[in-house]
Scaffold this motif. Structure first.
Motif: not given
Length: 91
Positions: A12, A16, A43, A47, A61-63, A65-67, A69-70
Motif C-alpha cells: 500500500i 500511495i 499512508a 489514516t 472505498i474510503d475516498w 482517506e485515500l485523498a 494519503q496521496v
C-alpha cells in the motif's frame, strides 16, 4: 504486527507513494526506495488524520482517506525533490 500486515503496508505504501509522484508535476529525482518510504509514512499519517476527522470507517472505498494519503505523499515527494535540488553548492 503479523507478516501479512507488514507486506500489506509495504504494498500500500508503494502504491500511495507512486500516486504521490503522479500528482506532483514535473520530474522528481527521488529514488524508488525513498518514494516507497514516503508512501508508507503518508499512508499511516493519512489514516490517522482520517480517523481524527471521523471519515476512516466508511462502507466501500474510503475516498477521503485515500485523498489525504496521496496528498501527503505528494507533499513528501515534493519536499524530498526540493531538498535534493536546492542543496548548496560548495566551491
Amino acid at each position: 504486527m503479523e507478516i501479512t500486515g507488514l507486506i500489506s503496508a509495504l504494498l500500500i505504501g508503494a502504491f500511495i507513494g507512486g500516486l504521490g509522484r503522479l500528482v506532483v508535476p514535473g520530474r522528481q529525482h527521488v529514488s524508488l526506495l525513498a518514494t516507497i518510504l514516503v508512501g508508507i509514512v503518508a499512508a499511516l499519517l493519512g489514516t490517522a488524520a482520517a480517523t481524527v476527522l471521523g471519515v476512516a470507517d466508511t462502507s466501500g472505498i474510503d475516498w477521503i482517506e485515500l485523498a489525504l494519503q496521496v496528498g501527503l505523499a505528494g507533499a513528501g515527494v515534493t519536499a524530498l525533490a526540493n531538498r535534493r535540488t536546492t542543496a548548496p553548492v560548495s566551491h
